[in-house]
Enzyme design. Structure first.
Site, PDB file in Angstrom:
ATOM      1  N   ASN A 114       1.143  -1.152   0.250  1.00  0.00           N
ATOM      2  CA  ASN A 114       0.602   0.350  -0.287  1.00  0.00           C
ATOM      3  C   ASN A 114       0.921   0.299  -0.275  1.00  0.00           C
ATOM      4  O   ASN A 114       0.899   2.749  -0.677  1.00  0.00           O
ATOM      5  CB  ASN A 114      -0.820   0.181   1.505  1.00  0.00           C
ATOM      6  CG  ASN A 114      -1.803  -1.317   0.734  1.00  0.00           C
ATOM      7  OD1 ASN A 114      -1.732  -1.558  -0.105  1.00  0.00           O
ATOM      8  ND2 ASN A 114      -2.353  -1.160   2.203  1.00  0.00           N
ATOM      9  N   HIS A 160     -18.977  34.650 -30.291  1.00  0.00           N
ATOM     10  CA  HIS A 160     -20.664  34.144 -31.270  1.00  0.00           C
ATOM     11  C   HIS A 160     -19.690  33.113 -31.979  1.00  0.00           C
ATOM     12  O   HIS A 160     -20.946  33.602 -33.520  1.00  0.00           O
ATOM     13  CB  HIS A 160     -21.597  34.623 -31.071  1.00  0.00           C
ATOM     14  CG  HIS A 160     -21.714  35.189 -30.429  1.00  0.00           C
ATOM     15  ND1 HIS A 160     -22.925  34.350 -28.884  1.00  0.00           N
ATOM     16  CD2 HIS A 160     -21.264  36.657 -29.269  1.00  0.00           C
ATOM     17  CE1 HIS A 160     -22.674  35.356 -27.812  1.00  0.00           C
ATOM     18  NE2 HIS A 160     -22.275  36.844 -28.082  1.00  0.00           N
ATOM     19  N   SER A 287      -8.544  11.687 -48.256  1.00  0.00           N
ATOM     20  CA  SER A 287      -9.938  11.072 -48.333  1.00  0.00           C
ATOM     21  C   SER A 287      -9.595  10.089 -49.453  1.00  0.00           C
ATOM     22  O   SER A 287      -9.331   9.679 -50.666  1.00  0.00           O
ATOM     23  CB  SER A 287     -10.955  12.060 -48.890  1.00  0.00           C
ATOM     24  OG  SER A 287     -11.487  10.966 -49.545  1.00  0.00           O
ATOM     25  N   LYS A 293      -9.636  15.971 -51.102  1.00  0.00           N
ATOM     26  CA  LYS A 293      -9.294  16.508 -50.141  1.00  0.00           C
ATOM     27  C   LYS A 293      -8.024  16.590 -48.417  1.00  0.00           C
ATOM     28  O   LYS A 293      -7.694  16.294 -49.089  1.00  0.00           O
ATOM     29  CB  LYS A 293     -10.385  15.675 -49.441  1.00  0.00           C
ATOM     30  CG  LYS A 293     -12.131  15.378 -49.539  1.00  0.00           C
ATOM     31  CD  LYS A 293     -12.942  17.387 -49.245  1.00  0.00           C
ATOM     32  CE  LYS A 293     -12.842  17.065 -47.316  1.00  0.00           C
ATOM     33  NZ  LYS A 293     -13.486  16.051 -46.741  1.00  0.00           N
ATOM     34  N   ASN A 295      -6.950  16.536 -45.258  1.00  0.00           N
ATOM     35  CA  ASN A 295      -8.086  16.686 -44.075  1.00  0.00           C
ATOM     36  C   ASN A 295      -7.547  17.497 -42.819  1.00  0.00           C
ATOM     37  O   ASN A 295      -6.312  16.689 -43.196  1.00  0.00           O
ATOM     38  CB  ASN A 295      -8.854  16.005 -43.757  1.00  0.00           C
ATOM     39  CG  ASN A 295     -10.713  15.225 -44.845  1.00  0.00           C
ATOM     40  OD1 ASN A 295     -10.735  16.017 -44.986  1.00  0.00           O
ATOM     41  ND2 ASN A 295     -10.171  14.114 -45.204  1.00  0.00           N
ATOM     42  N   GLU A 300      -8.261  17.259 -36.059  1.00  0.00           N
ATOM     43  CA  GLU A 300      -9.134  16.602 -35.061  1.00  0.00           C
ATOM     44  C   GLU A 300      -9.362  15.222 -34.473  1.00  0.00           C
ATOM     45  O   GLU A 300     -10.156  15.353 -33.640  1.00  0.00           O
ATOM     46  CB  GLU A 300     -10.470  16.071 -36.771  1.00  0.00           C
ATOM     47  CG  GLU A 300     -10.328  16.505 -37.815  1.00  0.00           C
ATOM     48  CD  GLU A 300     -11.408  16.141 -38.599  1.00  0.00           C
ATOM     49  OE1 GLU A 300     -12.167  16.977 -39.235  1.00  0.00           O
ATOM     50  OE2 GLU A 300     -10.532  15.819 -39.399  1.00  0.00           O
ATOM     51  N   TYR A 327      -6.635   1.445   2.200  1.00  0.00           N
ATOM     52  CA  TYR A 327      -7.066   1.083   0.894  1.00  0.00           C
ATOM     53  C   TYR A 327      -7.978  -0.038   0.440  1.00  0.00           C
ATOM     54  O   TYR A 327      -8.036  -0.875   1.368  1.00  0.00           O
ATOM     55  CB  TYR A 327      -5.570   0.296   0.764  1.00  0.00           C
ATOM     56  CG  TYR A 327      -5.697  -0.441  -0.754  1.00  0.00           C
ATOM     57  CD1 TYR A 327      -4.843  -0.044  -1.583  1.00  0.00           C
ATOM     58  CD2 TYR A 327      -5.876  -1.743  -0.692  1.00  0.00           C
ATOM     59  CE1 TYR A 327      -4.949  -0.749  -3.369  1.00  0.00           C
ATOM     60  CE2 TYR A 327      -5.474  -2.281  -2.075  1.00  0.00           C
ATOM     61  CZ  TYR A 327      -4.957  -1.454  -3.180  1.00  0.00           C
ATOM     62  OH  TYR A 327      -4.858  -1.959  -4.432  1.00  0.00           O
TER      63      TYR A 327
HETATM   64  N1  ARG Z   1      -1.517  -3.857  -7.547  1.00  0.00           N
HETATM   65  C1  ARG Z   1      -1.686  -3.311  -6.588  1.00  0.00           C
HETATM   66  C2  ARG Z   1      -2.553  -1.748  -6.463  1.00  0.00           C
HETATM   67  O1  ARG Z   1      -2.593  -1.696  -7.715  1.00  0.00           O
HETATM   68  C3  ARG Z   1      -0.957  -2.857  -5.595  1.00  0.00           C
HETATM   69  C4  ARG Z   1      -1.512  -2.441  -4.243  1.00  0.00           C
HETATM   70  C5  ARG Z   1      -1.924  -4.021  -3.602  1.00  0.00           C
HETATM   71  N2  ARG Z   1      -2.577  -3.804  -1.868  1.00  0.00           N
HETATM   72  C6  ARG Z   1      -3.333  -4.687  -1.594  1.00  0.00           C
HETATM   73  N3  ARG Z   1      -3.180  -4.512  -0.142  1.00  0.00           N
HETATM   74  N4  ARG Z   1      -3.733  -6.117  -2.633  1.00  0.00           N
HETATM   75  O2  ARG Z   1      -3.524  -0.951  -6.231  1.00  0.00           O
END
Ligand code: ARG
Length: 468
Positions: A114, A160, A287, A293, A295, A300, A327
């Site tokens: 995490n 406008h 085209s 053409k 383009n 775009e 998380y």
């Molecule tokens: N691959 C996971 C992500 O990108 C990494 C973190 C995973 N953490 C966990 N508690 N499973 O979120």
């Protein structure tokens, strides 16, 4: 993975393998492998901290460092064998390191995926902001070169999409330099916000081990102007926070909006109806059916990709909105939209810069369009104000003259003095001089206006910024 083999990193408490479908569904390595260099950098920083506090011996650190250097090489020369069953970039790299040194078993000490992924992404965002800033500078340079070359070429300015007042190509294009200049500044701010180290937050509540968060932050370059470490203040926030993802994507969206509006101006100017600009063959397409053409596909596509970039922002906002702290696996979905916005925006900036660097204005068409005397109707009202007539009344009088010229199917300049004086007895004999474009621009030498000196000084300003 064989049936009895356990998932190497988290398989301890599991008696069954993940279903094959779950492995495919849950993997992120197919896209987060892009974070490999940041993940390795983060691991090296974390390992050096572990060594610093004595959780790794010098020898262990050295073998980890050597292994990580080798992995850097493998990743850089594209020879790293990514494995889907190892789920993500973090576990792939950790396992690869383990095959080089047993000390790798200690690398995840005091760390969770995490805080690891949060760190990887902060390192990524710092580089991504620099990349986009370089792209913006390239486009600003192309715009500035054109603005300088056609600084005083008159064209109608529109509101406008109706002819409003005369401006110059310089004034119009310098307007975009202002927008892209603000985008550049915004990306610097996002980079500054990314400059805080979450490592040490662990899963959510840190660790009981004697880690040194400031040390890690310093090695990884999360420092302020004085070189002091910058670390996140709350472990739960650090692993749940996705503000940077939203900030980066919204900054990409704003920049794409500017590109899209520029694209729309250029598509219009490149049309036969306007004929103000000729885009180079290299950035236009033909085209398959209509041989005549040519383009403006480049612009775009830029306009189209803006929809996609805005979609990426919406994607992130909706993904994050219902998540409780901290998380949740939903957050694995946070990376593809960010990567896509970076890639699409970088390409769009490069294409716009490339196309504009060889574009040419059709001076005759521009001058012809700008010679419409009605573009200076407001200047005639200003002229009356200088004669002491209140603006509301002056506006009314000029409106009546425009109607009269329309009724008579004449240009306002062709109206006879008697007819004009019947509408407004205050007009002096020199009223037609108002319709001289040079006079109109010369009278606009205040900041923000299209007077030649104003344009020249803004060109100089941006040259100074872009050369710095
Ligand atoms: N691959 C996971 C992500 O990108 C990494 C973190 C995973 N953490 C966990 N508690 N499973 O979120």
């Amino acid at each position: 993975m064989s049936k009895d083999e356990k998932q190497v990193t988290w398989g301890g408490r599991f008696s069954e393998q993940p279903d094959a479908l779950m492995q495919v569904f849950g993997e992120s390595v197919s896209f987060d492998m892009r974070l490999a260099v940041y993940d390795l950098k983060g691991s090296l920083g974390h390992a050096s901290m572990l060594a610093h506090v004595g959780l790794l011996s010098d020898e262990e650190f050295k073998s980890i460092e050597k292994g990580i250097q080798e992995l850097f090489e493998e990743v850089k020369n594209d020879s790293f064998p990514w494995k889907l069953e190892l789920e993500d970039v973090h576990m792939n790299l950790e396992q690869a390191l383990r095959s080089k040194t047993e000390a790798a078993d200690k690398l995840h000490t005091g760390r969770s995926r995490n805080d690891q992924v949060a760190t990887d992404m902060r390192l990524f965002f710092k580089d991504a902001c620099e990349q986009v800033k370089t792209g913006i500078e390239g486009l600003m340079f192309s715009l500035l070169t054109l603005a300088k070359q056609y600084a005083n070429l008159p064209i109608p300015g529109y509101t406008h999409l109706q002819r409003a007042q005369p401006v110059t190509v310089g004034h119009h294009l310098l307007g975009y330099l202002e927008s892209f200049g603000r985008d550049h500044e915004r990306f610097s701010q996002v980079s500054e916000h990314a400059n805080v180290c979450p490592l040490g937050s662990g899963a959510i509540a840190g660790t009981t081990l004697p880690i040194d968060r400031e040390f890690t932050a310093k090695v990884l370059g999360f420092v302020d102007a004085e070189g002091e470490p910058r670390i996140t203040a709350n472990g739960m926030d650090a692993v749940a926070d996705r503000d940077l993802f939203v900030e980066f994507s919204s900054t990409c969206s704003i920049c794409a909006l500017h590109l899209s509006r520029l694209a729309e101006d250029l598509i219009l100017w490149n049309s036969t109806e306007f004929g103000f600009i000729r885009l180079p063959d290299a950035f236009t397409t033909g085209s398959s059916l209509m041989p005549q053409k040519k383009n403006p596909d480049s612009f775009e596509l830029i306009r189209g990709k803006t929809g996609r970039i805005i979609g990426n922002l919406t994607n992130l906002l909706v993904t994050i909105k219902g998540l409780p702290l901290t998380y949740n696996r939903d957050l694995q979905e946070d990376k593809p939209p960010v990567f896509d916005s970076l890639d699409q925006l970088s390409q769009s900036l490069a294409v716009a810069a490339g196309c504009l660097s060889t574009a040419h204005f059709n001076e005759e068409r521009c001058r012809h369009a700008a010679s419409d005397p009605l573009l200076l109707a407001t200047d005639l009202a200003d002229y009356l104000v200088e004669l002491g007539i209140p603006f509301r009344k002056a506006h009314h009088v000029v409106g009546a003259l425009v109607t009269l010229s329309e009724e008579k199917k004449l240009s306002i300049l062709e109206l006879a003095d008697v007819e004009v004086l019947a509408v407004c007895p205050d007009l002096k004999g020199d009223w037609r001089e108002v319709f001289d474009l040079d006079r109109a621009f010369a009278k606009r030498e205040k900041p923000g206006m299209p007077g030649p000196e104003q344009i020249a000084s803004r060109v100089q300003f941006w040259e100074g910024i872009l050369q710095a």
